[in-house]
Design an enzyme around this catalytic site. Structure first.
Site, PDB file in Angstrom:
ATOM      1  N   ASP A 168       0.869  -1.177   0.000  1.00 29.42           N
ATOM      2  CA  ASP A 168       0.000   0.000   0.000  1.00 29.42           C
ATOM      3  C   ASP A 168       0.910   1.232   0.000  1.00 29.42           C
ATOM      4  OD1 ASP A 168      -2.229   1.581   0.131  1.00 29.42           O
ATOM      5  OD2 ASP A 168      -2.638   1.219   2.243  1.00 29.42           O
TER       6      ASP A 168
ATOM      7  N   ARG B 191       4.618   3.147   2.954  1.00 27.91           N
ATOM      8  CA  ARG B 191       5.097   1.981   3.691  1.00 27.91           C
ATOM      9  C   ARG B 191       6.599   1.801   3.474  1.00 27.91           C
ATOM     10  NH1 ARG B 191       0.555   3.150   5.846  1.00 27.91           N
ATOM     11  NH2 ARG B 191      -1.302   2.375   4.790  1.00 27.91           N
TER      12      ARG B 191
ATOM     13  N   ARG C  33      -5.004  12.308  -0.351  1.00 27.05           N
ATOM     14  CA  ARG C  33      -4.756  11.079  -1.123  1.00 27.05           C
ATOM     15  C   ARG C  33      -5.391  11.172  -2.510  1.00 27.05           C
ATOM     16  NH1 ARG C  33      -7.181   6.544   2.507  1.00 27.05           N
ATOM     17  NH2 ARG C  33      -6.042   5.141   1.084  1.00 27.05           N
TER      18      ARG C  33
ATOM     19  N   LYS D 181      -8.010   2.550  -6.988  1.00 27.14           N
ATOM     20  CA  LYS D 181      -8.972   2.422  -5.892  1.00 27.14           C
ATOM     21  C   LYS D 181      -9.676   3.775  -5.648  1.00 27.14           C
ATOM     22  CE  LYS D 181      -5.323   3.215  -2.438  1.00 27.14           C
ATOM     23  NZ  LYS D 181      -4.466   2.582  -1.433  1.00 27.14           N
ATOM     24  N   HIS D 182     -10.771   3.817  -4.917  1.00 29.45           N
ATOM     25  CA  HIS D 182     -11.541   2.763  -4.266  1.00 29.45           C
ATOM     26  C   HIS D 182     -12.895   2.725  -4.987  1.00 29.45           C
ATOM     27  CE1 HIS D 182      -8.796   4.469  -1.218  1.00 29.45           C
ATOM     28  NE2 HIS D 182      -8.715   3.250  -0.720  1.00 29.45           N
TER      29      HIS D 182
ATOM     30  N   HIS E 248     -12.758   2.472   7.621  1.00 29.68           N
ATOM     31  CA  HIS E 248     -12.019   1.690   8.610  1.00 29.68           C
ATOM     32  C   HIS E 248     -12.845   1.536   9.890  1.00 29.68           C
ATOM     33  CE1 HIS E 248      -8.636   3.036   6.047  1.00 29.68           C
ATOM     34  NE2 HIS E 248      -8.102   1.898   6.401  1.00 29.68           N
TER      35      HIS E 248
ATOM     36  N   ASP F 192     -10.905  -4.014  -0.688  1.00 26.60           N
ATOM     37  CA  ASP F 192     -10.197  -3.291   0.365  1.00 26.60           C
ATOM     38  C   ASP F 192     -10.093  -4.245   1.558  1.00 26.60           C
ATOM     39  OD1 ASP F 192      -8.896  -1.232   1.659  1.00 26.60           O
ATOM     40  OD2 ASP F 192     -10.463   0.245   1.305  1.00 26.60           O
TER      41      ASP F 192
END
Length: 514
Positions: A82, A90, A152, A182-183, A195, A267
């Site tokens: 990701d 990351r 983002r 995405k998404h 989330h 996801d």
């Protein structure tokens, strides 16, 4: 006797094939910086993908050794990450990203620059053995109060988002790394973070077609190898099930109407929008039945027991007639097809160029170009070390709280003895805005103040703290590292359009006159 043995062998072979397909469609994570024994064993049994997170990465050399360890067990394994760059990194989770994120690239609005940045990132990922990136975000950030998308996104204009999404896909895949756009069908017009709960988009079909779907059409036209579904309810598309679990959305809309033939990835199934409503086992079965090909899990649940539970749920669903065996087999075949594409593309990609600016500098070039400066008085660069007051909101789960951000570290290189403090307000369970501003003033003393904010418009305490600072110290410099929705103020207002490390460096250069 011979006939019985033959039939038994055929039955066992079918069961083995079913179990392998169930493992093949999973994209699990794990803990640690080396592959655990259980993961290597599952790769031997049919697992075809592994997801990496910040907890798995200590350095480029370590990451390269980790991916080599995975490929020693299965040479065609899909190694996913990701890595959006910008705020969601990351690869550089402990230092901040060398590349600005989507919002900065959208602010520059140079599609060739976006392609170069994505290509440079792709080559860096490929060099470490990563061949699938869960990026880019193609969400149109039409709701400025969105708590999870924000910077983002390339922006709020569908056409801008569409052209930069296509450029990003092209650049990333030129390096042999599959893009996962995405998404789907678009997470930009939400006020809830999936989330934590199930977001809902109450937009008319005509709006969805013109706004949310435009970037995905562009990504498909650009050849995106994967698309990630969103855990959102869109009643105009399906009033009953969220997109990840909806056959109307994944098969009817994405496959049939938009003509997409690549891999569909969910996801994270442990996100509360699914886990708290359907559960991860039932949710995974429904997702595959709806048209998904790969189940992403492992951001929170990262162990062998999770893999076993999901494998067994899929196998049991096939045996019970709740999931067509052909649908599971088709999903597994799409996973293997993507693995074959990455293998075939990798050799060609290593010989391609990363653009005239070079991979090492293109991120800083982009971050500098993304700055928007608004002085209220003629600005003279600082020559003495300031006090940097960071007004910090709580980070969302996608960004995480491990990655440093701001301008203090970069300013300290240019103006030694720069001091800094972090202050939080009401929505983080901290002090009121007035108290935060007063505390920052006291900490700064006689030093010039640089106030760093992130999405001021979404945090009333932050705006009030800035009011307090600017009333007492109108020469305060304000650096907005989120979406610059609030009106610029301060002696100098710098909008970086993101909080990547290079965005902080670019702002520090302006403050110090470098």
């Amino acid at each position: 006797m011979t006939t019985l043995a033959s039939g038994t062998t055929a039955s066992n072979s079918a069961e083995d094939g079913l179990t392998r397909d169930a493992l093949t469609v999973l994209q699990p994570g794990f803990t640690g910086t080396t592959a655990p024994d259980w993961l290597l064993r599952r790769l031997g049994e049919g697992l075809a993908s592994v997801g990496l997170f910040g907890r798995n990465i200590a350095s480029p050399d370590q990451l390269t050794a980790l991916t080599a360890q995975l490929r020693a067990e299965r040479d065609d394994v899909l190694v996913a990450i990701d890595e959006e760059s910008g705020d969601v990194t990351r690869l550089e989770v402990r230092t901040g990203s060398s590349y600005p994120g989507n919002h900065a690239l959208g602010a520059v609005d140079d599609v060739e620059l976006t392609r170069e940045v994505a290509s440079a990132l792709g080559h860096r990922l490929a060099a470490c053995g990563v061949n699938l990136n869960w990026a880019p975000s193609a969400d149109v950030n039409s709701n400025p109060d969105n708590p999870v998308i924000g910077v983002r996104s390339f922006g709020a204009d569908p056409d801008l988002v569409a052209r930069h999404t296509a450029a990003y896909v092209t650049g990333l895949q030129s390096a042999g790394v599959a893009a996962c756009t995405k998404h789907f069908p678009g997470h930009g017009d939400t006020a809830v973070d999936s989330h934590h709960a199930m977001p809902r988009i109450d937009a008319a079909p005509s709006v969805l077609q013109a706004r949310e779907l435009a970037p995905f059409r562009a990504a498909i036209a650009a050849g995106t190898r994967a698309v990630m579904s969103a855990h959102i309810l869109v009643p105009a598309l399906d009033p009953d099930r969220p997109a990840t679990l909806s056959r109307r959305v994944l098969t009817g809309l994405l496959r049939e109407e938009l003509g997409y033939d690549g891999l569909i990835v969910t996801d994270g199934m442990e996100m509360q929008a699914i886990a708290a409503t359907y559960g991860i086992e039932r949710g995974s079965v429904l997702a595959i039945a709806a048209g998904a090909d790969a189940i992403c899990v492992g951001g929170g649940l990262a162990d062998d027991e999770t893999v076993r539970r999901l494998r067994d749920a899929l196998v049991s669903a096939v045996r019970a007639g709740e999931l067509a065996e052909e649908r599971l087999a088709d999903a597994a075949a799409r996973v293997r097809a993507l693995a074959a594409w990455t293998a075939a593309t990798a050799a060609r990609a290593t010989r391609s160029a990363t653009g005239p600016n070079g991979a090492a500098e293109i991120g800083l070039v982009a971050a500098r170009r993304a700055l928007r400066l608004t002085p209220t008085t003629p600005y003279a660069p600082l020559t003495e070390a300031p006090y940097v007051a960071v007004l910090a909101p709580v980070a969302n789960i996608a960004v995480g709280d491990e990655t440093p951000w701001g301008v203090a570290a970069e300013l300290a290189h240019l103006l030694p003895d720069t001091q800094t403090g972090t202050f939080t307000g009401d929505d983080a369970g901290g002090d009121s805005g007035e108290d935060v501003g007063a505390a920052a003033l006291a900490a700064a003393g006689s030093r010039r103040i640089v106030a760093v904010v992130r999405d001021e418009h979404r945090h009333p305490w932050m705006a009030t703290a800035l009011d307090t600072l600017l009333t007492s110290r109108p020469d305060t410099i304000v650096v907005e590292m989120g979406v610059p929705q609030a009106s610029p103020r301060g002696a100098l207002h710098i909008a970086t359009h993101g909080a990547a490390r290079v965005c902080g460096r670019a702002a520090a250069e302006v403050i110090a006159g470098e």
